[in-house]
Design a protein around this motif. Structure first.
Motif, PDB file in Angstrom:
ATOM      1  N   ALA A 112      83.229  57.263  41.338  1.00 10.92           N
ATOM      2  CA  ALA A 112      82.271  57.703  42.355  1.00 10.92           C
ATOM      3  C   ALA A 112      80.877  57.116  42.151  1.00 10.92           C
ATOM      4  O   ALA A 112      80.073  57.103  43.074  1.00 10.92           O
ATOM      5  N   ARG A 113      80.601  56.604  40.947  1.00  7.08           N
ATOM      6  CA  ARG A 113      79.309  55.963  40.666  1.00  7.08           C
ATOM      7  C   ARG A 113      79.330  54.477  40.997  1.00  7.08           C
ATOM      8  O   ARG A 113      78.309  53.810  40.912  1.00  7.08           O
ATOM      9  N   GLY A 114      80.527  53.949  41.273  1.00  6.37           N
ATOM     10  CA  GLY A 114      80.669  52.510  41.480  1.00  6.37           C
ATOM     11  C   GLY A 114      80.964  51.762  40.201  1.00  6.37           C
ATOM     12  O   GLY A 114      80.942  50.529  40.174  1.00  6.37           O
ATOM     13  N   MET A 115      81.283  52.472  39.132  1.00  3.96           N
ATOM     14  CA  MET A 115      81.611  51.820  37.866  1.00  3.96           C
ATOM     15  C   MET A 115      83.064  51.335  37.919  1.00  3.96           C
ATOM     16  O   MET A 115      83.954  52.080  38.313  1.00  3.96           O
ATOM     17  N   ARG A 116      83.266  50.089  37.531  1.00  4.12           N
ATOM     18  CA  ARG A 116      84.574  49.440  37.606  1.00  4.12           C
ATOM     19  C   ARG A 116      85.248  49.450  36.238  1.00  4.12           C
ATOM     20  O   ARG A 116      84.622  49.176  35.228  1.00  4.12           O
ATOM     21  N   VAL A 138      84.776  45.239  44.498  1.00  2.00           N
ATOM     22  CA  VAL A 138      86.043  45.324  43.774  1.00  2.00           C
ATOM     23  C   VAL A 138      87.167  45.608  44.772  1.00  2.00           C
ATOM     24  O   VAL A 138      86.965  46.336  45.743  1.00  2.00           O
ATOM     25  N   LEU A 139      88.324  44.996  44.550  1.00  2.00           N
ATOM     26  CA  LEU A 139      89.487  45.130  45.434  1.00  2.00           C
ATOM     27  C   LEU A 139      90.553  45.955  44.708  1.00  2.00           C
ATOM     28  O   LEU A 139      91.013  45.566  43.627  1.00  2.00           O
ATOM     29  N   LEU A 140      90.930  47.094  45.301  1.00  2.00           N
ATOM     30  CA  LEU A 140      91.857  48.020  44.650  1.00  2.00           C
ATOM     31  C   LEU A 140      92.826  48.639  45.640  1.00  2.00           C
ATOM     32  O   LEU A 140      92.652  48.516  46.851  1.00  2.00           O
ATOM     33  N   TYR A 141      93.803  49.363  45.104  1.00  2.00           N
ATOM     34  CA  TYR A 141      94.656  50.223  45.921  1.00  2.00           C
ATOM     35  C   TYR A 141      93.918  51.545  46.154  1.00  2.00           C
ATOM     36  O   TYR A 141      93.030  51.928  45.381  1.00  2.00           O
ATOM     37  N   ASP A 142      94.316  52.258  47.196  1.00  2.00           N
ATOM     38  CA  ASP A 142      93.653  53.520  47.543  1.00  2.00           C
ATOM     39  C   ASP A 142      93.632  54.516  46.382  1.00  2.00           C
ATOM     40  O   ASP A 142      92.621  55.170  46.139  1.00  2.00           O
ATOM     41  N   SER A 143      94.713  54.618  45.647  1.00  2.00           N
ATOM     42  CA  SER A 143      94.813  55.609  44.565  1.00  2.00           C
ATOM     43  C   SER A 143      93.953  55.260  43.354  1.00  2.00           C
ATOM     44  O   SER A 143      93.832  56.058  42.420  1.00  2.00           O
ATOM     45  N   VAL A 177      88.788  56.699  41.703  1.00  2.00           N
ATOM     46  CA  VAL A 177      88.953  57.915  40.901  1.00  2.00           C
ATOM     47  C   VAL A 177      87.599  58.598  40.675  1.00  2.00           C
ATOM     48  O   VAL A 177      86.547  58.042  40.995  1.00  2.00           O
ATOM     49  N   ALA A 178      87.647  59.793  40.095  1.00  2.00           N
ATOM     50  CA  ALA A 178      86.421  60.562  39.858  1.00  2.00           C
ATOM     51  C   ALA A 178      85.516  59.891  38.826  1.00  2.00           C
ATOM     52  O   ALA A 178      84.307  59.801  39.015  1.00  2.00           O
ATOM     53  N   ARG A 179      86.099  59.393  37.730  1.00  2.00           N
ATOM     54  CA  ARG A 179      85.270  58.825  36.667  1.00  2.00           C
ATOM     55  C   ARG A 179      86.095  57.869  35.805  1.00  2.00           C
ATOM     56  O   ARG A 179      87.235  58.153  35.480  1.00  2.00           O
ATOM     57  N   VAL A 180      85.462  56.749  35.452  1.00  2.00           N
ATOM     58  CA  VAL A 180      86.061  55.824  34.492  1.00  2.00           C
ATOM     59  C   VAL A 180      85.123  55.721  33.291  1.00  2.00           C
ATOM     60  O   VAL A 180      83.923  55.983  33.415  1.00  2.00           O
ATOM     61  N   PRO A 181      85.635  55.355  32.127  1.00  2.00           N
ATOM     62  CA  PRO A 181      84.753  55.162  30.981  1.00  2.00           C
ATOM     63  C   PRO A 181      83.790  54.009  31.271  1.00  2.00           C
ATOM     64  O   PRO A 181      84.173  53.008  31.876  1.00  2.00           O
ATOM     65  N   ALA A 182      82.557  54.158  30.853  1.00  2.00           N
ATOM     66  CA  ALA A 182      81.558  53.104  31.063  1.00  2.00           C
ATOM     67  C   ALA A 182      80.727  52.953  29.804  1.00  2.00           C
ATOM     68  O   ALA A 182      80.491  53.918  29.085  1.00  2.00           O
ATOM     69  N   GLU A 183      80.303  51.727  29.554  1.00  2.00           N
ATOM     70  CA  GLU A 183      79.439  51.435  28.414  1.00  2.00           C
ATOM     71  C   GLU A 183      78.052  51.083  28.930  1.00  2.00           C
ATOM     72  O   GLU A 183      77.866  50.842  30.129  1.00  2.00           O
ATOM     73  N   VAL A 192      79.338  48.382  40.926  1.00  2.00           N
ATOM     74  CA  VAL A 192      79.579  47.450  42.024  1.00  2.00           C
ATOM     75  C   VAL A 192      78.918  48.009  43.283  1.00  2.00           C
ATOM     76  O   VAL A 192      78.536  49.179  43.331  1.00  2.00           O
ATOM     77  N   HIS A 193      78.776  47.159  44.288  1.00  2.00           N
ATOM     78  CA  HIS A 193      78.175  47.597  45.546  1.00  2.00           C
ATOM     79  C   HIS A 193      79.179  48.286  46.464  1.00  2.00           C
ATOM     80  O   HIS A 193      78.807  49.158  47.247  1.00  2.00           O
TER      81      HIS A 193
END
Length: 193
Positions: free
Chosen positions: A128-132, A158-163, A166-172, A178-179
């Motif tokens: 939801a933050r745009g973190m890939r 970023v190009l992805l499938y609908d699923s 997600v709510a959150r991914v790990p980020a450093e 991404v925009h």
């Protein structure tokens, strides 16, 4: 753990599913004003169960867009070459890695990506933050760092499938949002990027 889970879901996609999603993804992506007005787009050729990109690459080329595609270097950095159609691709075996489709023409150097108006990024998820979340090889982290060092500010999509939204991914600390994310059914923008 999240990477393995996402890759497990992707592994169940059939070739027909991937092609169908790729066509829908191309339709959605081509609605982006960034791609309508971009003169140079850095993209990639999908492999395996990644969302298909060939339809999008062909549509961009048909619009007269200069499309740059990566070639993996031994240190996991990326060189770039121009996509001029399906015949300009060669399947390249990388030791201990997957086979990739890369541009077979002249190499333009790792800095060629800094001329792109839009960079289409592969990934496994975006939050939801745009973190890939990428595959973990670091190739696109190097690309994003190179863009920053050069003072280049292309739109990052970023190009992805609908699923895979997600709510959150790990980020450093070095990770940048991404925009936008494009999936077969929608475009979502991230204003903080």
């Amino acid at each position: 753990m999240l990477r393995q889970q996402l890759l497990g879901v992707r592994s169940r996609w059939t070739a027909d599913d991937v092609r169908e999603a790729g066509r829908a993804l191309a339709e959605r992506a081509l609605e982006l004003p960034e791609l309508a007005h971009g003169r140079t787009v850095a993209a990639y050729v999908s492999v395996g169960s990644e969302p298909g990109t060939l339809a999008l690459l062909e549509a961009l080329r048909a619009r007269g867009v200069r499309v740059l595609l990566p070639a993996l270097l031994p240190d996991n950095d990326l060189d770039w070459g121009e996509y001029t159609g399906p015949d300009s691709l060669a399947q390249v075996e990388h030791p201990k890695k997957m086979a990739l489709f890369e541009p077979s023409g002249t190499r333009l150097g790792p800095d060629a990506v800094t001329a792109a108006d839009v960079v289409l990024l592969p990934g496994l998820a975006v939050d939801a933050r745009g973190m890939r979340l990428g595959r973990g090889g670091g190739s696109y982290d190097r690309v994003l760092a190179r863009l920053e060092r050069a003072g280049a500010h292309p739109r990052l999509v970023v190009l992805l499938y609908d699923s895979e939204v997600v709510a959150r991914v790990p980020a450093e600390a070095h990770d940048k949002p991404v925009h936008a994310v494009v999936t077969p059914s929608a475009v979502r923008r991230f204003p903080g990027a």
